[in-house]
Design a protein around this motif. Structure first.
Motif, PDB file in Angstrom:
ATOM      1  N   THR A 248       0.708  -1.228   0.082  1.00  0.00           N
ATOM      2  CA  THR A 248       0.075  -0.091  -0.204  1.00  0.00           C
ATOM      3  C   THR A 248       0.811   1.287  -0.107  1.00  0.00           C
ATOM      4  OG1 THR A 248      -0.161  -0.307   2.324  1.00  0.00           O
ATOM      5  CG2 THR A 248      -1.809  -1.022   1.045  1.00  0.00           C
ATOM      6  N   LEU A 249       2.120   1.115  -0.138  1.00  0.00           N
ATOM      7  CA  LEU A 249       2.911   2.427  -0.221  1.00  0.00           C
ATOM      8  C   LEU A 249       3.817   2.314  -1.452  1.00  0.00           C
ATOM      9  CD1 LEU A 249       5.009   2.980   3.007  1.00  0.00           C
ATOM     10  CD2 LEU A 249       3.098   4.360   2.113  1.00  0.00           C
ATOM     11  N   THR A 250       3.971   3.395  -2.396  1.00  0.00           N
ATOM     12  CA  THR A 250       4.714   3.456  -3.304  1.00  0.00           C
ATOM     13  C   THR A 250       6.277   3.730  -3.067  1.00  0.00           C
ATOM     14  OG1 THR A 250       4.618   5.973  -3.797  1.00  0.00           O
ATOM     15  CG2 THR A 250       2.879   4.262  -4.728  1.00  0.00           C
ATOM     16  N   LEU A 251       7.188   3.608  -3.797  1.00  0.00           N
ATOM     17  CA  LEU A 251       8.545   3.798  -3.309  1.00  0.00           C
ATOM     18  C   LEU A 251       8.504   5.182  -2.762  1.00  0.00           C
ATOM     19  CD1 LEU A 251      10.634   1.696  -5.679  1.00  0.00           C
ATOM     20  CD2 LEU A 251      10.326   1.152  -3.388  1.00  0.00           C
ATOM     21  N   LYS A 252       8.086   6.236  -3.668  1.00  0.00           N
ATOM     22  CA  LYS A 252       8.041   7.645  -3.317  1.00  0.00           C
ATOM     23  C   LYS A 252       7.348   7.995  -2.078  1.00  0.00           C
ATOM     24  CE  LYS A 252       7.251  12.178  -5.091  1.00  0.00           C
ATOM     25  NZ  LYS A 252       6.809  13.034  -5.875  1.00  0.00           N
ATOM     26  N   GLU A 253       6.146   7.160  -1.929  1.00  0.00           N
ATOM     27  CA  GLU A 253       5.477   7.567  -0.575  1.00  0.00           C
ATOM     28  C   GLU A 253       6.512   7.128   0.674  1.00  0.00           C
ATOM     29  OE1 GLU A 253       0.768   7.143  -1.757  1.00  0.00           O
ATOM     30  OE2 GLU A 253       1.864   5.318  -1.326  1.00  0.00           O
TER      31      GLU A 253
ATOM     32  N   SER B 207       5.452  14.273  12.631  1.00  0.00           N
ATOM     33  CA  SER B 207       4.800  13.955  14.017  1.00  0.00           C
ATOM     34  C   SER B 207       3.364  14.509  14.241  1.00  0.00           C
ATOM     35  CB  SER B 207       5.828  14.349  15.262  1.00  0.00           C
ATOM     36  OG  SER B 207       6.878  13.620  15.406  1.00  0.00           O
ATOM     37  N   ILE B 208       3.618  16.141  13.798  1.00  0.00           N
ATOM     38  CA  ILE B 208       2.166  16.825  13.864  1.00  0.00           C
ATOM     39  C   ILE B 208       1.180  15.921  13.309  1.00  0.00           C
ATOM     40  CG2 ILE B 208       1.103  18.858  13.486  1.00  0.00           C
ATOM     41  CD1 ILE B 208       3.890  20.037  14.141  1.00  0.00           C
ATOM     42  N   ALA B 209       1.505  15.758  11.883  1.00  0.00           N
ATOM     43  CA  ALA B 209       0.368  15.140  11.145  1.00  0.00           C
ATOM     44  C   ALA B 209      -0.135  13.781  11.596  1.00  0.00           C
ATOM     45  CB  ALA B 209       1.076  15.103   9.607  1.00  0.00           C
TER      46      ALA B 209
ATOM     47  N   ASP C  33      -2.644   1.971   9.482  1.00  0.00           N
ATOM     48  CA  ASP C  33      -3.406   2.812  10.471  1.00  0.00           C
ATOM     49  C   ASP C  33      -2.726   4.578  10.456  1.00  0.00           C
ATOM     50  OD1 ASP C  33      -1.404   1.290  11.924  1.00  0.00           O
ATOM     51  OD2 ASP C  33      -2.166   2.749  13.553  1.00  0.00           O
ATOM     52  N   MET C  34      -1.454   4.253   9.995  1.00  0.00           N
ATOM     53  CA  MET C  34      -0.684   5.677  10.283  1.00  0.00           C
ATOM     54  C   MET C  34      -0.478   6.326   8.939  1.00  0.00           C
ATOM     55  SD  MET C  34       2.093   5.514  13.214  1.00  0.00           S
ATOM     56  CE  MET C  34       1.969   5.457  14.949  1.00  0.00           C
ATOM     57  N   LYS C  35      -1.046   5.716   7.783  1.00  0.00           N
ATOM     58  CA  LYS C  35      -0.857   6.243   6.480  1.00  0.00           C
ATOM     59  C   LYS C  35      -1.584   7.636   6.426  1.00  0.00           C
ATOM     60  CE  LYS C  35      -0.534   5.434   1.568  1.00  0.00           C
ATOM     61  NZ  LYS C  35      -1.059   4.506   0.372  1.00  0.00           N
ATOM     62  N   LEU C  36      -0.710   8.746   5.979  1.00  0.00           N
ATOM     63  CA  LEU C  36      -1.337   9.809   5.878  1.00  0.00           C
ATOM     64  C   LEU C  36      -2.156   9.949   4.594  1.00  0.00           C
ATOM     65  CD1 LEU C  36       1.590  11.911   7.312  1.00  0.00           C
ATOM     66  CD2 LEU C  36      -0.713  11.699   8.356  1.00  0.00           C
ATOM     67  N   PRO C  37      -3.350  10.967   4.288  1.00  0.00           N
ATOM     68  CA  PRO C  37      -3.808  11.218   3.097  1.00  0.00           C
ATOM     69  C   PRO C  37      -3.034  12.187   2.526  1.00  0.00           C
ATOM     70  CG  PRO C  37      -4.924  12.201   4.972  1.00  0.00           C
ATOM     71  CD  PRO C  37      -4.005  11.176   5.612  1.00  0.00           C
ATOM     72  N   ASP C  38      -2.976  11.936   1.138  1.00  0.00           N
ATOM     73  CA  ASP C  38      -2.467  13.244   0.278  1.00  0.00           C
ATOM     74  C   ASP C  38      -0.924  13.296   0.829  1.00  0.00           C
ATOM     75  OD1 ASP C  38      -2.092  15.158  -1.481  1.00  0.00           O
ATOM     76  OD2 ASP C  38      -2.483  16.847  -0.309  1.00  0.00           O
TER      77      ASP C  38
ATOM     78  N   GLN D 152       5.883  16.654   1.162  1.00  0.00           N
ATOM     79  CA  GLN D 152       7.111  16.576   0.731  1.00  0.00           C
ATOM     80  C   GLN D 152       7.463  17.657  -0.449  1.00  0.00           C
ATOM     81  OE1 GLN D 152       8.374  15.140  -2.571  1.00  0.00           O
ATOM     82  NE2 GLN D 152       6.278  15.218  -2.986  1.00  0.00           N
ATOM     83  N   GLN D 153       8.720  17.859  -0.533  1.00  0.00           N
ATOM     84  CA  GLN D 153       9.277  18.625  -1.771  1.00  0.00           C
ATOM     85  C   GLN D 153      10.162  17.737  -2.516  1.00  0.00           C
ATOM     86  OE1 GLN D 153      10.949  22.309  -1.011  1.00  0.00           O
ATOM     87  NE2 GLN D 153      12.044  22.391  -3.173  1.00  0.00           N
TER      88      GLN D 153
END
Length: 335
Positions: A122-127, A170-172, A294-299, A304-305
């Motif tokens: 459920t993660l791409t390499l970039k994610e 951490s905040i997100a 459960d910790m995957k952030l949307p968008d 990142q840049q």
């Protein structure tokens, strides 16, 4: 030099008089150490430790020339150990990568197979590198607080170094998990960005030091994640509510703390050390799965840049100028 064996990498060289150069050059697979697992790196990320290595800090990297990059996401080229198959997507963070072993700021790395974990589906390499070492460390801090019983109903969680890689993620993550977050930063101009990440309140980091000469201050925060160390960590510990914990993961300000044991005894607080480098491989697999579930952030793209390999010298310098904001993902294939 065989075209199949050639690749580009950031190379830091010692010039003498305590000066170092960093530039992208062509390397060969024969320049890499002989290990079981050869990986074609697609993405890496920039972390404070990379900046220290790239500046010639001998506590991080003893031997030069050297390629920094303490994390990497890529595709297996070959594996003599048989743990992975060619074409399999893998992640590497911690251990000796980018310290004294050529790291992820090169298009190829050669490492022991036990340093790598499979990239979750459920993660791409970039994610994965949007989290990178900084994001995974943030997740480990929250998990450590959870293990000691932390929950959103306890009250606000303080986060220092809020605009940095560990702090911002951490905040997100805390916000996503339902926590109220108080962000501390020395960059008031980034307040709106911190609110967008999920902080309910932004305070200047110097306010933490208002209790510097006191044995303990008024309890303000249920828990905290500290990336600075030094007097900032001391100030947090003096102002954590009874039963609270502070996850300590950085020393950007100082590796030293000096304080009374009174808050530990009278309030039952805990100082929680968090290691993301040498933790057992199974623990690394577990935290990778958590940021993929459960910790995957949307968008994730917004956290990142993306920069090219050629841009890494410029961006590594930002770490020592106080100009770092959020996560920098390096597209290693983009030179």
């Amino acid at each position: 030099m065989s075209a199949n064996n050639a690749f580009k990498a950031l190379l830091v060289e010692e010039l003498g008089d305590n000066t170092y150069s960093k530039k992208v050059v062509e390397r060969n697979i024969s320049d890499l150490p002989e290990n079981d697992l050869l990986i074609d790196v697609h993405y890496s990320s920039l972390n404070y430790k990379d900046a220290m290595s790239a500046s010639g800090n001998k506590r991080i990297s003893q031997n030069f020339p050297h390629t920094p990059g303490i994390d990497a996401a890529g595709v297996v080229v070959s594996d003599k150990s048989g743990c992975f198959s060619p074409g399999e997507e893998v992640l590497v963070f911690g251990y000796d990568l980018g310290m004294n072993t050529p790291g992820g700021l090169g298009q190829k790395i050669s490492i022991p197979a036990e340093w790598a974990v499979a990239c979750p589906d459920t993660l791409t390499l970039k994610e994965a590198m949007t989290y990178g070492t900084g994001g995974l460390t943030a997740a480990l801090c929250i998990q450590k607080l959870e293990k000691m019983g932390a929950k959103p109903s306890d009250g606000p969680v303080a986060v220092t170094g809020a605009t940095g890689g560990v702090g911002s993620i951490s905040i997100a993550l805390l916000n996503q998990l339902g926590y109220d977050v108080v962000a501390f930063s020395g960059k008031p101009e980034q307040s709106e960005k911190l609110k967008a990440l999920g902080a309910s309140e932004i305070l200047h980091r110097e306010t933490i030091l208002e209790v510097k000469d006191a044995v303990a201050g008024k309890p303000k925060w249920a828990h905290a994640i500290d990336t600075l160390g030094g007097d900032y960590l001391t100030g947090l510990l003096k102002q954590v509510k009874p039963g609270g914990g502070v996850a300590s993961v950085g020393l950007a300000a100082s590796p030293e703390i000096a304080m009374s044991v009174v808050p530990f005894i009278t309030r039952g607080i805990s100082l929680l050390g968090v290691d993301s480098v040498y933790i057992p491989l199974e623990d690394k697999k577990h935290i990778c799965q958590r940021v993929a579930t459960d910790m995957k952030l949307p968008d994730l793209e917004s956290y990142q840049q993306e920069i090219s390999l050629n841009e890494t010298p410029e961006y590594l310098d930002k770490f020592f100028k106080g100009h770092v904001v959020g996560r920098y993902v390096v597209n290693v294939k983009n030179v």
